[in-house]
Design a protein around this motif. Structure first.
Motif: not given
Length: 263
Positions: A236-263
């Protein structure tokens, strides 16, 4: 965050307590720390008489909280039932488990979901990929909230006043030489987390380990906890640490929050 007032006394636990219950929990804690022990050892570490320890052990055994193996006692599986019940009370617990598995699979690392309780971070769920690293963050493990990426992500959702109350109660102890231990530096970092929505941890809780975390909020806007992905510093270093993993987690969290809001 629950109805605990950070930094001050807790009216629900201050004052007199039931000594026998305090004694039982002292024995339970000693058994957990030692992965089992005999009556003599328990008496020594708890400063209790052997007869007192034995009576408490018998009561705990009666209700399935302690089992005996030869001359040693250990914690029983009754706690597993209680733990599963407590975890299931967290909103979206089932969906969180599914998202963790997705995160662990896509990153090839360890994924965790942590919550705040009484000013500390508690690991509620964890999923580790085939090549992931098993860190200290086992399910149920408590951390000082400033020492982990998930903890800092959660802190970023609190007001500065509330954060200061937590720090007044728990301080800023170091887990490694890299742990943030200066209040001004922590508040500066929390400001950055609020702006970008991502918390970073580089060897602050465990040397050789980096992690990235994103807070999760419920439909009412309250913070539920945080997703985190952790792995060794050489992966976990460089672009993977600074951009790739953060973007992936953001995407997962966004989906979860939407599911919780409309479930």
């Amino acid at each position: 965050m629950e109805d605990w007032i950070p930094g001050g006394t807790d009216p629900d636990i201050e004052g007199s307590t039931i000594q026998s219950i305090d004694t039982s929990f002292a024995i339970i804690t000693a058994l957990r720390e030692r992965d089992g022990a005999g009556v003599t050892e328990l008496a020594e570490v708890t400063d209790l008489s052997k007869s007192s320890v034995h009576k408490h052990l018998r009561s705990l055994m009666k209700h399935g909280f302690v089992v005996k193996d030869g001359d040693e006692y250990r914690l029983g599986l009754r706690y597993l039932d209680l733990g599963a019940h407590v975890r299931a009370q967290i909103p979206g617990s089932t969906e969180i488990k599914h998202k963790l598995r997705e995160l662990a699979s896509e990153t090839g690392e360890s994924a965790q979901f942590a919550v705040e309780e009484r000013g500390q971070t508690v690991v509620l769920h964890r999923d580790v990929s085939h090549g992931g690293v098993y860190s200290r963050g086992r399910v149920g493990r408590r951390f000082y909230i400033h020492q982990t990426a998930a903890g800092k992500a959660i802190l970023s959702q609190f007001s500065d006043l509330w954060v200061r109350e937590i720090l007044e109660r728990h301080g800023l102890p170091k887990a490694t030489p890299h742990t943030v231990s200066d209040e001004a530096a922590l508040f500066e970092e929390l400001t950055e987390i609020r702006e970008c929505g991502v918390a970073f941890n580089s060897e602050e809780s465990t040397e050789g380990l980096r992690s990235v975390a994103v807070p999760v909020t419920g439909p009412d806007g309250d913070v539920l906890g945080a997703f985190a992905v952790a792995g060794p510093t050489h992966r976990i270093t460089g672009e993977r640490f600074e951009t790739e993993i953060p973007d992936l987690i953001r995407s997962v969290v966004n989906e979860l929050e939407l599911n919780l809001a409309y479930s």
